[in-house]
Design an enzyme around this catalytic site. Structure first.
Site, PDB file in Angstrom:
ATOM      1  N   LYS A 161      38.664  26.438  96.645  1.00 39.03           N
ATOM      2  CA  LYS A 161      38.324  27.735  96.063  1.00 39.03           C
ATOM      3  C   LYS A 161      39.383  28.779  96.417  1.00 39.03           C
ATOM      4  O   LYS A 161      39.733  29.630  95.593  1.00 39.03           O
ATOM      5  CB  LYS A 161      36.960  28.210  96.570  1.00 39.03           C
ATOM      6  CG  LYS A 161      35.762  27.498  95.994  1.00 39.03           C
ATOM      7  CD  LYS A 161      34.487  28.206  96.446  1.00 39.03           C
ATOM      8  CE  LYS A 161      33.234  27.543  95.942  1.00 39.03           C
ATOM      9  NZ  LYS A 161      32.009  28.284  96.329  1.00 39.03           N
ATOM     10  N   ASP A 209      28.244  30.734 101.215  1.00 41.35           N
ATOM     11  CA  ASP A 209      27.356  30.185 102.243  1.00 41.35           C
ATOM     12  C   ASP A 209      27.691  28.765 102.691  1.00 41.35           C
ATOM     13  O   ASP A 209      26.960  28.201 103.511  1.00 41.35           O
ATOM     14  CB  ASP A 209      25.915  30.196 101.723  1.00 41.35           C
ATOM     15  CG  ASP A 209      25.674  29.124 100.665  1.00 41.35           C
ATOM     16  OD1 ASP A 209      26.521  28.991  99.763  1.00 41.35           O
ATOM     17  OD2 ASP A 209      24.657  28.422 100.750  1.00 41.35           O
ATOM     18  N   ASP A 228      25.300  29.190  94.304  1.00 43.57           N
ATOM     19  CA  ASP A 228      24.172  28.590  95.020  1.00 43.57           C
ATOM     20  C   ASP A 228      24.110  29.098  96.453  1.00 43.57           C
ATOM     21  O   ASP A 228      25.087  29.025  97.198  1.00 43.57           O
ATOM     22  CB  ASP A 228      24.300  27.069  95.033  1.00 43.57           C
ATOM     23  CG  ASP A 228      24.025  26.450  93.667  1.00 43.57           C
ATOM     24  OD1 ASP A 228      22.929  26.667  93.144  1.00 43.57           O
ATOM     25  OD2 ASP A 228      24.911  25.767  93.139  1.00 43.57           O
ATOM     26  N   ASP A 270      33.435  27.444 100.934  1.00 44.62           N
ATOM     27  CA  ASP A 270      33.821  28.852 100.827  1.00 44.62           C
ATOM     28  C   ASP A 270      34.815  29.266 101.912  1.00 44.62           C
ATOM     29  O   ASP A 270      35.378  30.360 101.847  1.00 44.62           O
ATOM     30  CB  ASP A 270      32.582  29.748 100.905  1.00 44.62           C
ATOM     31  CG  ASP A 270      31.646  29.533  99.734  1.00 44.62           C
ATOM     32  OD1 ASP A 270      32.115  29.605  98.583  1.00 44.62           O
ATOM     33  OD2 ASP A 270      30.446  29.280  99.960  1.00 44.62           O
ATOM     34  N   ASP A 300      30.242  33.179  95.515  1.00 47.53           N
ATOM     35  CA  ASP A 300      29.640  31.876  95.325  1.00 47.53           C
ATOM     36  C   ASP A 300      28.342  32.056  94.526  1.00 47.53           C
ATOM     37  O   ASP A 300      27.846  33.180  94.373  1.00 47.53           O
ATOM     38  CB  ASP A 300      29.366  31.269  96.702  1.00 47.53           C
ATOM     39  CG  ASP A 300      28.651  29.945  96.639  1.00 47.53           C
ATOM     40  OD1 ASP A 300      29.033  29.093  95.826  1.00 47.53           O
ATOM     41  OD2 ASP A 300      27.682  29.770  97.413  1.00 47.53           O
TER      42      ASP A 300
END
Length: 262
Positions: free
Chosen positions: A176, A199, A36, A203, A34
């Site tokens: 994802k 995070d 951010d 995810d 990821d």
């Protein structure tokens, strides 16, 4: 689902100087990362250490993000790594020249129109660079009317994601994890060989797809529940701690193999 017990810190940054040459993966796994909250500082800037570590990682690195398509592609460009990205929460895949889009952007646009007709505001201002180049979904600032957005998502049969940085309206079934499986196929890799770090709740599907997953200390509860390991460190410090564990384990395995060869 993974235990929520936090793992002990591996300590220190990865030994970048000890990474093998790019043409020798030395048994190191491909990565799904990821951006951010994972490759960034607490102030949301990309951590400079990412520019040191990721170009030297010898196995494939896939950046998997909720950001619009051009953002991760540009980050790959400036890092000097191949353009291997999952963007827009899985709505866009771009890996080694293979590009595919998934979802119903027209339905998303209709939902946004209904949101705005009912007084909603995505919150980004006239330029709206967050959505200007977005292909498959839409993102709203977290100051937007969450209750109305959720109502609109249900009405238009869309998914709703809270990534801690924005609210997203996405087509159902897009994720994802699903996109990473497609990326792995293009790369000729087993998805279970990947290690993932992320995070946010977006995810979790990626964590389910890969062989091993890490959530940094700043992760939300959904990501922590889905992860195999919850780190004591946050943001890029957490990602580096995860990579350090992988390097140490690979070094230990190499040492064991060497002893068996003697």
């Amino acid at each position: 689902m993974a235990d929520l017990d936090s793992d002990e810190s591996a300590g220190g940054d990865p030994a970048v100087d000890d990474l093998p040459a790019p043409d020798d993966d030395a048994g190191l796994p491909p990565l799904a990362l990821d951006i951010d909250g994972t490759l960034t500082t607490p102030s949301h800037a990309v951590d400079p250490r990412a520019f040191e570590v990721l170009p030297q990682w010898p196995a494939p690195v896939v950046l998997a993000t909720g950001k619009a398509f051009p953002y991760p592609v540009a980050l790959c460009h400036f890092m000097g790594i191949p353009e291997r990205v999952v963007a827009e929460n899985g709505g866009v895949l771009c890996v080694d020249g293979h590009v595919r889009f998934e979802g119903d952007p027209e339905q998303v646009r209709r939902a946004v129109a209904a949101f705005e007709e009912r007084g909603g505001d995505l919150g980004w201002g006239p330029a709206d660079t967050t959505n200007r180049w977005r292909e498959t979904e839409v993102a709203a600032r977290q100051t937007a009317d969450e209750a109305l957005l959720r109502e609109i998502a249900d009405e238009f049969d869309l998914g709703f994601l809270d990534t801690q940085y924005a609210y997203h309206l996405t087509s159902r079934g897009v994720s994802k994890g699903r996109a990473l499986r497609d990326a792995a196929e293009v790369l000729g890799r087993d998805t279970a060989a990947f290690i993932a770090v992320g995070d946010s709740e977006n995810d979790a599907s990626m964590f389910e797809a890969v062989g091993e997953s890490y959530a940094p200390a700043n992760a939300d509860d959904t990501a922590k529940r889905a992860a195999d390991h919850v780190l004591d460190e946050g943001f890029m410090d957490g990602t580096l701690a995860a990579l350090d564990r992988v390097l140490r384990r690979a070094g230990a395995d190499a040492g064991t193999d060497g002893e068996q060869d003697d």
